[in-house]
Design a protein around this motif. Structure first.
Motif, PDB file in Angstrom:
ATOM      1  N   ARG A 126       0.808  -1.219   0.000  1.00  0.00           N
ATOM      2  CA  ARG A 126       0.000   0.000   0.000  1.00  0.00           C
ATOM      3  C   ARG A 126       0.845   1.274   0.000  1.00  0.00           C
ATOM      4  NH1 ARG A 126      -5.373  -0.611   1.471  1.00  0.00           N
ATOM      5  NH2 ARG A 126      -6.005  -2.706   2.092  1.00  0.00           N
ATOM      6  N   ARG A 127       2.166   1.119   0.095  1.00  0.00           N
ATOM      7  CA  ARG A 127       3.015   2.292   0.303  1.00  0.00           C
ATOM      8  C   ARG A 127       4.008   2.587  -0.810  1.00  0.00           C
ATOM      9  NH1 ARG A 127       4.441   1.721   6.797  1.00  0.00           N
ATOM     10  NH2 ARG A 127       2.270   1.556   7.508  1.00  0.00           N
ATOM     11  N   THR A 128       4.559   1.542  -1.438  1.00  0.00           N
ATOM     12  CA  THR A 128       5.625   1.782  -2.410  1.00  0.00           C
ATOM     13  C   THR A 128       5.665   0.700  -3.478  1.00  0.00           C
ATOM     14  OG1 THR A 128       8.047   1.936  -2.682  1.00  0.00           O
ATOM     15  CG2 THR A 128       7.235   0.618  -0.848  1.00  0.00           C
ATOM     16  N   ALA A 129       6.095   1.114  -4.657  1.00  0.00           N
ATOM     17  CA  ALA A 129       6.251   0.160  -5.759  1.00  0.00           C
ATOM     18  C   ALA A 129       7.427  -0.783  -5.529  1.00  0.00           C
ATOM     19  CB  ALA A 129       6.440   0.922  -7.071  1.00  0.00           C
ATOM     20  N   LEU A 130       8.266  -0.464  -4.550  1.00  0.00           N
ATOM     21  CA  LEU A 130       9.386  -1.344  -4.214  1.00  0.00           C
ATOM     22  C   LEU A 130       8.939  -2.607  -3.484  1.00  0.00           C
ATOM     23  CD1 LEU A 130      11.997   1.307  -3.028  1.00  0.00           C
ATOM     24  CD2 LEU A 130      11.941   0.105  -5.219  1.00  0.00           C
ATOM     25  N   CYS A 131       7.646  -2.694  -3.180  1.00  0.00           N
ATOM     26  CA  CYS A 131       7.140  -3.853  -2.443  1.00  0.00           C
ATOM     27  C   CYS A 131       7.430  -5.163  -3.163  1.00  0.00           C
ATOM     28  CB  CYS A 131       5.633  -3.707  -2.197  1.00  0.00           C
ATOM     29  SG  CYS A 131       4.630  -3.652  -3.701  1.00  0.00           S
ATOM     30  N   THR A 132       7.441  -5.141  -4.487  1.00  0.00           N
ATOM     31  CA  THR A 132       7.691  -6.379  -5.234  1.00  0.00           C
ATOM     32  C   THR A 132       9.099  -6.903  -4.977  1.00  0.00           C
ATOM     33  OG1 THR A 132       6.180  -5.593  -6.950  1.00  0.00           O
ATOM     34  CG2 THR A 132       7.557  -7.470  -7.501  1.00  0.00           C
ATOM     35  N   LEU A 133      10.068  -5.988  -4.918  1.00  0.00           N
ATOM     36  CA  LEU A 133      11.442  -6.397  -4.600  1.00  0.00           C
ATOM     37  C   LEU A 133      11.528  -6.980  -3.196  1.00  0.00           C
ATOM     38  CD1 LEU A 133      13.566  -3.466  -6.060  1.00  0.00           C
ATOM     39  CD2 LEU A 133      13.777  -5.870  -6.683  1.00  0.00           C
ATOM     40  N   VAL A 134      10.854  -6.331  -2.259  1.00  0.00           N
ATOM     41  CA  VAL A 134      10.869  -6.811  -0.876  1.00  0.00           C
ATOM     42  C   VAL A 134      10.182  -8.172  -0.784  1.00  0.00           C
ATOM     43  CG1 VAL A 134      10.065  -6.350   1.479  1.00  0.00           C
ATOM     44  CG2 VAL A 134      10.937  -4.475   0.055  1.00  0.00           C
ATOM     45  N   GLY A 135       9.036  -8.307  -1.438  1.00  0.00           N
ATOM     46  CA  GLY A 135       8.289  -9.558  -1.384  1.00  0.00           C
ATOM     47  C   GLY A 135       8.986 -10.717  -2.062  1.00  0.00           C
ATOM     48  N   ALA A 136       9.873 -10.411  -3.002  1.00  0.00           N
ATOM     49  CA  ALA A 136      10.596 -11.478  -3.695  1.00  0.00           C
ATOM     50  C   ALA A 136      11.603 -12.172  -2.783  1.00  0.00           C
ATOM     51  CB  ALA A 136      11.304 -10.926  -4.927  1.00  0.00           C
ATOM     52  N   VAL A 137      11.974 -11.521  -1.681  1.00  0.00           N
ATOM     53  CA  VAL A 137      12.928 -12.145  -0.745  1.00  0.00           C
ATOM     54  C   VAL A 137      12.290 -13.326  -0.015  1.00  0.00           C
ATOM     55  CG1 VAL A 137      14.389 -11.786   1.279  1.00  0.00           C
ATOM     56  CG2 VAL A 137      14.298 -10.046  -0.517  1.00  0.00           C
ATOM     57  N   PRO A 138      11.184 -13.127   0.725  1.00  0.00           N
ATOM     58  CA  PRO A 138      10.564 -14.315   1.342  1.00  0.00           C
ATOM     59  C   PRO A 138      10.072 -15.327   0.318  1.00  0.00           C
ATOM     60  CG  PRO A 138       9.134 -12.391   1.576  1.00  0.00           C
ATOM     61  CD  PRO A 138      10.467 -11.898   1.105  1.00  0.00           C
ATOM     62  N   LEU A 160      22.421 -19.515  -5.100  1.00  0.00           N
ATOM     63  CA  LEU A 160      22.145 -19.401  -6.533  1.00  0.00           C
ATOM     64  C   LEU A 160      20.698 -19.796  -6.831  1.00  0.00           C
ATOM     65  CD1 LEU A 160      23.076 -18.784  -9.356  1.00  0.00           C
ATOM     66  CD2 LEU A 160      24.057 -21.076  -9.497  1.00  0.00           C
ATOM     67  N   LEU A 161      20.206 -20.843  -6.182  1.00  0.00           N
ATOM     68  CA  LEU A 161      18.792 -21.207  -6.323  1.00  0.00           C
ATOM     69  C   LEU A 161      17.902 -20.071  -5.854  1.00  0.00           C
ATOM     70  CD1 LEU A 161      18.808 -24.895  -4.984  1.00  0.00           C
ATOM     71  CD2 LEU A 161      18.841 -24.129  -7.367  1.00  0.00           C
ATOM     72  N   PHE A 162      18.290 -19.459  -4.745  1.00  0.00           N
ATOM     73  CA  PHE A 162      17.570 -18.289  -4.241  1.00  0.00           C
ATOM     74  C   PHE A 162      17.544 -17.193  -5.306  1.00  0.00           C
ATOM     75  CE2 PHE A 162      17.849 -14.040  -2.420  1.00  0.00           C
ATOM     76  CZ  PHE A 162      16.776 -14.005  -1.514  1.00  0.00           C
ATOM     77  N   GLY A 163      18.694 -16.951  -5.945  1.00  0.00           N
ATOM     78  CA  GLY A 163      18.783 -15.889  -6.945  1.00  0.00           C
ATOM     79  C   GLY A 163      17.896 -16.142  -8.150  1.00  0.00           C
ATOM     80  N   ILE A 164      17.842 -17.381  -8.611  1.00  0.00           N
ATOM     81  CA  ILE A 164      16.975 -17.711  -9.752  1.00  0.00           C
ATOM     82  C   ILE A 164      15.518 -17.459  -9.401  1.00  0.00           C
ATOM     83  CG2 ILE A 164      16.123 -19.601 -11.205  1.00  0.00           C
ATOM     84  CD1 ILE A 164      18.942 -20.841 -11.023  1.00  0.00           C
ATOM     85  N   LEU A 165      15.110 -17.924  -8.228  1.00  0.00           N
ATOM     86  CA  LEU A 165      13.720 -17.752  -7.819  1.00  0.00           C
ATOM     87  C   LEU A 165      13.401 -16.290  -7.548  1.00  0.00           C
ATOM     88  CD1 LEU A 165      11.049 -19.048  -7.248  1.00  0.00           C
ATOM     89  CD2 LEU A 165      11.887 -19.769  -5.003  1.00  0.00           C
ATOM     90  N   PHE A 166      14.353 -15.554  -6.995  1.00  0.00           N
ATOM     91  CA  PHE A 166      14.162 -14.119  -6.744  1.00  0.00           C
ATOM     92  C   PHE A 166      13.931 -13.371  -8.053  1.00  0.00           C
ATOM     93  CE2 PHE A 166      15.837  -9.812  -6.473  1.00  0.00           C
ATOM     94  CZ  PHE A 166      15.225  -9.318  -5.326  1.00  0.00           C
ATOM     95  N   LEU A 167      14.803 -13.583  -9.019  1.00  0.00           N
ATOM     96  CA  LEU A 167      14.684 -12.888 -10.301  1.00  0.00           C
ATOM     97  C   LEU A 167      13.399 -13.274 -11.034  1.00  0.00           C
ATOM     98  CD1 LEU A 167      18.371 -13.102 -11.581  1.00  0.00           C
ATOM     99  CD2 LEU A 167      17.154 -11.024 -10.855  1.00  0.00           C
ATOM    100  N   TRP A 168      13.031 -14.542 -10.970  1.00  0.00           N
ATOM    101  CA  TRP A 168      11.824 -15.007 -11.653  1.00  0.00           C
ATOM    102  C   TRP A 168      10.574 -14.317 -11.135  1.00  0.00           C
ATOM    103  CZ3 TRP A 168       7.758 -17.499  -9.141  1.00  0.00           C
ATOM    104  CH2 TRP A 168       6.728 -17.959  -9.972  1.00  0.00           C
ATOM    105  N   GLN A 169      10.514 -14.088  -9.829  1.00  0.00           N
ATOM    106  CA  GLN A 169       9.306 -13.516  -9.243  1.00  0.00           C
ATOM    107  C   GLN A 169       8.987 -12.118  -9.756  1.00  0.00           C
ATOM    108  OE1 GLN A 169       8.624 -14.446  -4.791  1.00  0.00           O
ATOM    109  NE2 GLN A 169      10.816 -14.622  -5.122  1.00  0.00           N
ATOM    110  N   LEU A 170      10.003 -11.353 -10.120  1.00  0.00           N
ATOM    111  CA  LEU A 170       9.775  -9.951 -10.464  1.00  0.00           C
ATOM    112  C   LEU A 170       8.962  -9.794 -11.755  1.00  0.00           C
ATOM    113  CD1 LEU A 170      13.249  -8.841  -9.210  1.00  0.00           C
ATOM    114  CD2 LEU A 170      11.047  -8.360  -8.127  1.00  0.00           C
ATOM    115  N   PRO A 171       9.365 -10.397 -12.879  1.00  0.00           N
ATOM    116  CA  PRO A 171       8.479 -10.324 -14.048  1.00  0.00           C
ATOM    117  C   PRO A 171       7.160 -11.046 -13.831  1.00  0.00           C
ATOM    118  CG  PRO A 171      10.353 -11.770 -14.497  1.00  0.00           C
ATOM    119  CD  PRO A 171      10.640 -11.068 -13.208  1.00  0.00           C
ATOM    120  N   HIS A 172       7.173 -12.114 -13.024  1.00  0.00           N
ATOM    121  CA  HIS A 172       5.950 -12.860 -12.743  1.00  0.00           C
ATOM    122  C   HIS A 172       4.904 -11.964 -12.073  1.00  0.00           C
ATOM    123  CE1 HIS A 172       3.376 -16.210 -11.456  1.00  0.00           C
ATOM    124  NE2 HIS A 172       3.416 -15.701 -10.232  1.00  0.00           N
TER     125      HIS A 172
END
Length: 283
Positions: A126-138, A160-172
């Motif tokens: 509800r506060r910032t467009a950066l929420c997607t980056l933050v949410g991709a961590v958990p 590295l597995l974390f990194g693949i899943l992190f990057l994937w979530q953003l366009p998703h």
């Protein structure tokens, strides 16, 4: 029963359990206990179900404003807040206890996942467009949980597995928001496609993350963790996903965002499954 499956966001919970299971499988030594894998899957699934229920409890009002979510158990009135709270707390605690008893590091990672998802990502929507980056961590934590459950430590390959899943979530998730702009505006969520009226910043980020996935997804093979089978599959899959991202970035239409979304839900299981199969081939 169906109500609680809806409350658990069964498909997302299954995806989390799957990626945790693959993290476990990739980290597991030559001799490992099948029961330990089952407990890892069960603990991750319980954690995912509980966090999904608690997230929907926190977002009940917002969900009621969106066409895509107003039929969920809470906003539709098919389940009470008390029932959702009880289920969410019970499932979350079950997952945390199971994973902690299995391996303390896995339990600690699970606790971080739950707290950051509910108390950082959820309010930031509800506060910032950066929420997607933050949410991709958990969202990228399940492979780490699985890896920790198998070995009791985290290596470079786990991250590295974390990194693949992190990057994937953003366009998703940008694709989901782009497909449901009016819903997200009605709910007051400040996802990037909602606040980026011309869509240029959204397009740039989609291209950036899809492009980054190409070399990052190939690192397991180029670094010696995986073999040629995975390299070929990852190269083809990542380039295809990048191509879908390029089309979406140019079109900036609801139809293109939906195409990217469907491409993303094919891409991740494909990458993780081929990585798991590659271990079988190598051994």
């Amino acid at each position: 029963m169906n109500l609680y499956l809806e409350l658990s966001k069964a498909r997302l919970t299954t995806l989390a359990a799957m990626t945790a299971g693959i993290g476990f499988w990739l980290a597991a030594p030559a001799e490992w206990l099948f029961g330990k894998l089952l407990l890892t899957l069960a603990g991750t699934a319980a954690l995912g179900a509980g966090s999904a229920a608690l997230n929907q409890l926190l977002e009940k009002e917002a969900d009621g404003r969106m066409n895509r979510t107003k039929g969920r158990p809470l906003p539709s009135g098919r389940i009470s807040e008390g029932q959702a709270l009880t289920f969410g707390v019970a499932a979350s605690c079950t997952g945390l206890i199971t994973l902690t008893l299995l391996e303390p590091l896995a339990g600690g990672l699970a606790a971080f996942t739950l707290i950051s998802y509910l108390f950082l990502y959820t309010p930031l929507k509800r506060r910032t467009a950066l929420c997607t980056l933050v949410g991709a961590v958990p969202g990228a934590m399940p492979p780490l949980i699985g890896w920790a459950a198998a070995r009791g430590e985290l290596s470079l390959w786990a991250w590295l597995l974390f990194g693949i899943l992190f990057l994937w979530q953003l366009p998703h998730f940008l694709a989901i928001a782009g497909s449901h702009l009016e819903d997200y505006r009605a709910a007051g969520f400040k996802m990037l496609p909602v606040v980026d009226l011309e869509g240029r910043a959204t397009s740039r980020q989609i291209l950036l993350y899809c492009l980054a996935l190409v070399p990052v997804s190939l690192l397991p093979a180029t670094g010696g963790f995986a073999g040629g089978f995975y390299f070929g599959c990852a190269l083809v899959g990542s380039l295809a996903f990048l191509g879908t991202g390029v089309v979406t970035a140019r079109a900036r239409s609801a139809r293109a965002y939906k195409r990217l979304f469907f491409g993303s839900i094919l891409y991740l299981p494909f990458i993780f499954t081929t990585l798991a199969l590659d271990k079988v081939i190598l051994t």
